[in-house]
Design a protein around this motif. Structure first.
Motif, PDB file in Angstrom:
ATOM      1  N   PRO A 152     -36.422 -68.601 -58.780  1.00 47.50           N
ATOM      2  CA  PRO A 152     -36.362 -67.122 -59.164  1.00 47.50           C
ATOM      3  C   PRO A 152     -34.583 -66.879 -59.568  1.00 47.50           C
ATOM      4  O   PRO A 152     -33.646 -67.397 -59.473  1.00 47.50           O
ATOM      5  CB  PRO A 152     -36.395 -66.085 -57.594  1.00 47.50           C
ATOM      6  N   SER A 153     -35.275 -65.774 -61.112  1.00 48.20           N
ATOM      7  CA  SER A 153     -34.072 -65.032 -61.269  1.00 48.20           C
ATOM      8  C   SER A 153     -32.673 -64.421 -60.385  1.00 48.20           C
ATOM      9  O   SER A 153     -32.908 -64.157 -59.296  1.00 48.20           O
ATOM     10  CB  SER A 153     -34.477 -63.923 -62.046  1.00 48.20           C
ATOM     11  N   CYS A 205     -30.798 -66.661 -58.994  1.00 49.08           N
ATOM     12  CA  CYS A 205     -30.484 -67.588 -57.717  1.00 49.08           C
ATOM     13  C   CYS A 205     -28.821 -68.231 -58.161  1.00 49.08           C
ATOM     14  O   CYS A 205     -29.109 -69.033 -56.810  1.00 49.08           O
ATOM     15  CB  CYS A 205     -31.549 -68.443 -57.229  1.00 49.08           C
ATOM     16  N   LYS A 240     -28.669 -70.584 -60.918  1.00 37.56           N
ATOM     17  CA  LYS A 240     -29.098 -71.566 -61.746  1.00 37.56           C
ATOM     18  C   LYS A 240     -28.079 -71.780 -62.641  1.00 37.56           C
ATOM     19  O   LYS A 240     -27.132 -72.571 -63.167  1.00 37.56           O
ATOM     20  CB  LYS A 240     -31.032 -71.452 -62.345  1.00 37.56           C
ATOM     21  N   SER A 241     -27.670 -71.080 -63.364  1.00 43.60           N
ATOM     22  CA  SER A 241     -27.147 -70.426 -64.228  1.00 43.60           C
ATOM     23  C   SER A 241     -25.554 -71.192 -64.301  1.00 43.60           C
ATOM     24  O   SER A 241     -24.530 -71.558 -64.354  1.00 43.60           O
ATOM     25  CB  SER A 241     -26.806 -69.191 -65.530  1.00 43.60           C
ATOM     26  N   THR A 242     -24.769 -69.904 -63.080  1.00 45.62           N
ATOM     27  CA  THR A 242     -23.781 -70.432 -62.163  1.00 45.62           C
ATOM     28  C   THR A 242     -23.196 -72.071 -61.912  1.00 45.62           C
ATOM     29  O   THR A 242     -22.568 -72.453 -62.459  1.00 45.62           O
ATOM     30  CB  THR A 242     -23.734 -69.477 -61.439  1.00 45.62           C
ATOM     31  N   ILE A 272     -14.694 -66.822 -67.196  1.00 46.52           N
ATOM     32  CA  ILE A 272     -15.057 -65.530 -66.915  1.00 46.52           C
ATOM     33  C   ILE A 272     -13.753 -65.242 -65.693  1.00 46.52           C
ATOM     34  O   ILE A 272     -13.833 -65.605 -64.549  1.00 46.52           O
ATOM     35  CB  ILE A 272     -16.943 -65.013 -65.868  1.00 46.52           C
ATOM     36  N   HIS A 277     -37.419 -71.570 -66.540  1.00 46.79           N
ATOM     37  CA  HIS A 277     -38.380 -70.682 -65.057  1.00 46.79           C
ATOM     38  C   HIS A 277     -39.836 -71.160 -65.607  1.00 46.79           C
ATOM     39  O   HIS A 277     -41.104 -70.430 -64.729  1.00 46.79           O
ATOM     40  CB  HIS A 277     -37.944 -69.410 -66.127  1.00 46.79           C
TER      41      HIS A 277
HETATM   42  N1  LIG Z   1     -20.275 -62.609 -64.647  1.00 49.98           N
HETATM   43  C1  LIG Z   1     -20.888 -62.779 -63.295  1.00 49.98           C
HETATM   44  N2  LIG Z   1     -20.390 -61.690 -62.849  1.00 49.98           N
HETATM   45  C2  LIG Z   1     -20.370 -61.277 -61.578  1.00 49.98           C
HETATM   46  N3  LIG Z   1     -21.323 -61.455 -60.982  1.00 49.98           N
HETATM   47  C3  LIG Z   1     -22.289 -62.720 -61.940  1.00 49.98           C
HETATM   48  C4  LIG Z   1     -22.146 -62.757 -63.020  1.00 49.98           C
HETATM   49  N4  LIG Z   1     -22.707 -63.956 -64.029  1.00 49.98           N
HETATM   50  C5  LIG Z   1     -23.549 -64.109 -62.559  1.00 49.98           C
HETATM   51  N5  LIG Z   1     -23.510 -62.992 -61.807  1.00 49.98           N
HETATM   52  C6  LIG Z   1     -23.893 -63.198 -60.590  1.00 49.98           C
HETATM   53  O1  LIG Z   1     -24.316 -63.904 -60.048  1.00 49.98           O
HETATM   54  C7  LIG Z   1     -25.769 -64.603 -59.334  1.00 49.98           C
HETATM   55  C8  LIG Z   1     -26.598 -66.034 -59.716  1.00 49.98           C
HETATM   56  O2  LIG Z   1     -26.850 -65.060 -61.466  1.00 49.98           O
HETATM   57  P1  LIG Z   1     -27.154 -66.681 -62.310  1.00 49.98           P
HETATM   58  O3  LIG Z   1     -27.167 -65.659 -64.284  1.00 49.98           O
HETATM   59  O4  LIG Z   1     -26.638 -67.583 -62.192  1.00 49.98           O
HETATM   60  O5  LIG Z   1     -28.731 -66.840 -61.718  1.00 49.98           O
HETATM   61  P2  LIG Z   1     -29.524 -67.271 -62.783  1.00 49.98           P
HETATM   62  O6  LIG Z   1     -30.081 -68.048 -61.559  1.00 49.98           O
HETATM   63  O7  LIG Z   1     -29.448 -68.532 -64.131  1.00 49.98           O
HETATM   64  O8  LIG Z   1     -30.936 -66.853 -62.733  1.00 49.98           O
HETATM   65  P3  LIG Z   1     -31.421 -65.972 -64.587  1.00 49.98           P
HETATM   66  O9  LIG Z   1     -32.906 -67.072 -63.975  1.00 49.98           O
HETATM   67  O10 LIG Z   1     -32.195 -64.762 -64.576  1.00 49.98           O
HETATM   68  O11 LIG Z   1     -31.136 -66.915 -65.327  1.00 49.98           O
HETATM   69  C9  LIG Z   1     -26.467 -63.438 -59.526  1.00 49.98           C
HETATM   70  O12 LIG Z   1     -26.687 -62.924 -58.407  1.00 49.98           O
HETATM   71  C10 LIG Z   1     -25.356 -62.658 -60.648  1.00 49.98           C
HETATM   72  O13 LIG Z   1     -25.627 -61.331 -60.859  1.00 49.98           O
END
Ligand SMILES: Nc1ncnc2c1ncn2[C@@H]1O[C@H](COP(=O)(O)OP(=O)(O)OP(=O)(O)O)[C@@H](O)[C@H]1O
Ligand SMILES: [Mg+2]
Lengths: 347, 316
Positions: A134-135, A137, A139-141, A153, A300
């Motif tokens: 899910p968004s 969670c 994944k991007s991190t 960052i 997704h």
């Molecule tokens: N630059 C940032 N500074 C602070 N918190 C961040 C930053 N980028 C992401 N987060 C937080 O880290 C968590 C994970 O974010 P991430 O972008 O990795 O999710 P994701 O799984 O890729 O979501 P999506 O599917 O929406 O892309 C989220 O709670 C987000 O709010």
């Protein structure tokens, strides 16, 4: 069958073994099986929160693709054949294959917020590994941690280890610039430079010190060909990259990443801003690329994960919930949460 | 019904203000032309190219003033641009985040200092320093036209230096704004290809290139029209010379100095025609710089628009 085997570069497995093992279910039959599953989840209304997290357009785009295999474009059969290969077998477990990327006890913090909790997984060489969940969670991190894009960052911090071919990515002697040349990345939004198509692809080579025009020409043609863009742009290499369509721009970004000859390509929702046709082009491309590259893709789109990946990792709330063969994840998930997520039910 | 009529009156109202601004600009141009009619009629284009400035015999040519304005502004631009861009790059890309805002405020504060204050600083601090510099210049160097001239302190160099100081905050804050607007995806693209920090900064600069050129031009426009501080340090002597040390004159300075003395009508019209020339040059420079800045801002969003797939792509 023989020609298909020739395309594979996986020298580690003897060819003889391939023939003796029954082929794994290809894409088409996998679909049929999936469609035959009880569709309990689909009719259950989504909880609002979850529904919102997903891009409606993506779902809509995905739905027709889930139909009977007969309605799919002809190239699908190729994919099905490409999928045919040694059964890596679930009982061997994810660790048994040669790991290209190995992650252990990996935590990640943005300031004081911990967004990844003790991730452990091994990503195999020259396979496609999908990250779903899910968004928000993480994944991007996670994917950005592999090539240390998160270094940009402020206040971001990682602990634990990620190794590529046994070398610690976060080790004291690690060279970030060198790392990023080995690990290419394609972003959700295509981000070509406001330069010509040629100069976009040449960028990575030029900052790497390549000046030889002939060599540049050659690599640029090869990269654009690999990214399935060459025929569309070969007559206007010196036109602005911004004049390309969204799908073409994304393939240009893939070509740009391939030009520096990475070993690993990370893709963070590479097709999420594209229409179904452009998306299927990108998916085809991923198929082609996995012979030579280790690919990690965030998506997704469940159908997409099922179509393109060999392994799937399911993330939730910053934790790796389940990681297995893609077939396993979609057909026979061990965790309830995984099952709920992949069937569209949630929570 | 009601809402659409609201919409219309809003549009008409704002449209009227926009039209008013345009009207004012055109009005100024018209009035300047009307008030300099005698001089335009008598000297024609020769006004641009001759150097006599003789109120007694009624012979006027604006060349030394045009020269002085352009020369001092271009010199100021050459001095100010690298420093201003350095400041912009430092603040937006390199400085620790806690310093960013204070540094930005500080540069903007420099822009708010009245030019008479710069002028006083110029007379009491800058001019003596320039004089020492001129006195220290070796005789051999003095043979070069660029350094030829009496060691007065006041002159082209002092004017260019003070203009540079005044222009730096303008150029650097606009350039900083441009760099801030470069989407982070551009830098990420560079980093992901193995760029070093400096290479990623170069990508950001490349993306904002036309906007940064616009920022420089905006500084140039500001230098062209600057009056008070320059009048106080340039020496106010109409001559066309490449020398940095010789006193010269600018268009704005001559208008400010001589306007009250202009007894006869032709003299007055000649001065107003100089005003018209200055107006044309500055409006032109400003328009050009605005257009350049606008074109980068527009481009900042353009790449993210997803265009529909073209037919050939489907076929391929
Ligand atoms: N630059 C940032 N500074 C602070 N918190 C961040 C930053 N980028 C992401 N987060 C937080 O880290 C968590 C994970 O974010 P991430 O972008 O990795 O999710 P994701 O799984 O890729 O979501 P999506 O599917 O929406 O892309 C989220 O709670 C987000 O709010
Ligand atoms: Mg994401």
């Amino acid at each position: 069958m023989m020609t298909i085997e020739m395309r594979r570069r996986d020298a580690a497995e003897p060819a003889g073994e391939d023939a003796s093992v029954p082929p794994r279910a290809g894409r088409a039959s996998f679909r049929a099986e999936r469609d035959a599953l009880p569709r309990t989840g689909v009719d259950v209304p989504f909880p609002d929160a979850v529904r919102r997290e997903r891009d409606d357009a993506e779902w809509n785009a995905a739905v027709p693709a889930a139909g009977p295999a007969a309605s799919s474009p002809p190239q699908n059969t190729n994919h099905a054949q490409l999928l045919t290969r040694t059964q890596p077998s679930a009982q061997e477990g994810p660790m048994s294959q040669e790991a290209k990327i190995s992650v252990s006890n990996f935590d990640f913090y943005y300031g004081t917020a911990k967004v990844l909790h003790g991730i452990n997984l091994d990503i195999p060489d020259r396979k496609v590994t999908a990250l779903i969940g899910p968004s928000g969670c993480g994944k991007s991190t996670f994917i950005r941690s592999i090539n240390r894009m998160n270094d940009i960052i402020p206040d971001a911090r990682a602990s634990g280890s990620i190794t590529i071919d046994g070398q610690d990515v976060y080790g004291g002697d690690a060279d970030v610039v060198e790392l990023r040349r080995r690990v290419g990345m394609v972003f959700q939004k295509s981000n070509p430079f406001p330069k010509s198509i040629y100069d976009n692809v040449a960028y990575g080579l030029r900052i790497g010190g390549m000046r030889n025009k002939r060599q540049l020409d050659e690599i640029i043609e090869r990269s654009l060909t690999r990214a399935a863009l060459w025929h569309e742009v070969k007559d206007r290499l010196h036109a602005s990259a911004l004049a390309l369509s969204g799908g073409q721009q994304q393939r240009l970004c893939i070509a740009r990443a391939l030009a520096v000859d990475p070993e690993i390509v990370l893709m963070d929702e590479p097709a999420s801003a594209l229409d179904p046709i452009a998306t299927s082009k990108i998916e085809e491309l991923i198929y082609e690329l996995k012979d030579n590259y280790t690919i990690v893709i965030v998506t997704h789109n469940m159908q997409q994960a099922a179509r393109v990946s060999d392994r799937t990792a399911f993330f939730m709330l910053g934790r790796l919930i389940e990681y297995a063969e893609t077939n396993e994840i979609f057909m026979n998930p061990k965790e309830k949460m995984t099952e709920d997520y992949v069937t569209g039910r949630f929570g | 019904m009601k809402r659409s009529s609201d919409d219309r009156s809003f549009r008409i109202g704002t449209g009227a203000f926009a039209a008013l601004v345009l009207l004012i600009v055109l009005g100024i141009a018209f009035e300047l032309t009307r008030q300099s009619a005698l001089s335009i009629a008598k000297f024609g284009l020769k006004f641009w190219t001759t150097s006599t400035w003789d109120p007694v015999s009624g012979d006027f040519g604006a060349l030394p003033f045009i020269w002085g304005t352009l020369y001092s502004s271009i010199l100021a631009l050459l001095l100010a641009t690298p420093i201003a861009l350095g400041i912009a790059i430092f603040i937006s890309e390199l400085s620790p985040r806690v310093l960013r805002q204070p540094l930005a405020y500080l540069t903007e504060l420099l822009a708010a200092i009245p030019s008479i204050v710069y002028g006083l600083w110029g007379v009491f601090v800058l001019v003596p320093i320039v004089r020492k510099l001129e006195l220290a210049t070796p005789a051999a160097l003095k043979k070069i036209p660029l350094f030829n001239g009496p060691p007065l302190g006041v002159g082209m160099l002092a004017a260019a230096l003070i203009l540079a100081v005044m222009v730096i905050p303008f150029t650097s804050s606009v350039a900083r704004e441009i760099l801030k607007n470069v989407p982070s995806t551009q830098r990420e693209a560079a980093y992901a290809l193995g760029a070093t920090r400096w290479e990623a900064i170069k990508v950001a600069i490349g993306f904002g290139k036309s906007g940064i050129i616009g920022a420089v031009m905006l500084g140039f426009g500001r230098a062209l029209g600057e009056t008070m501080a320059v009048t106080m340090v340039i020496g106010n002597s109409p001559q066309v010379s490449a020398s940095l040390f010789k006193p010269q004159y600018t268009m704005a300075a001559v208008i400010a100095n001589e306007f009250t003395e202009a007894a006869d009508e032709l003299y007055l019209h000649a001065l107003i025609e100089i005003g018209l020339l200055l107006f044309i040059i500055t409006v032109g420079v400003n328009l050009l710089s605005r257009m350049l800045i606008w074109s980068t801002k527009r481009r900042a969003v353009a790449p993210t628009i997803v265009t529909p797939i073209v037919a050939e792509e489907v076929a391929a």
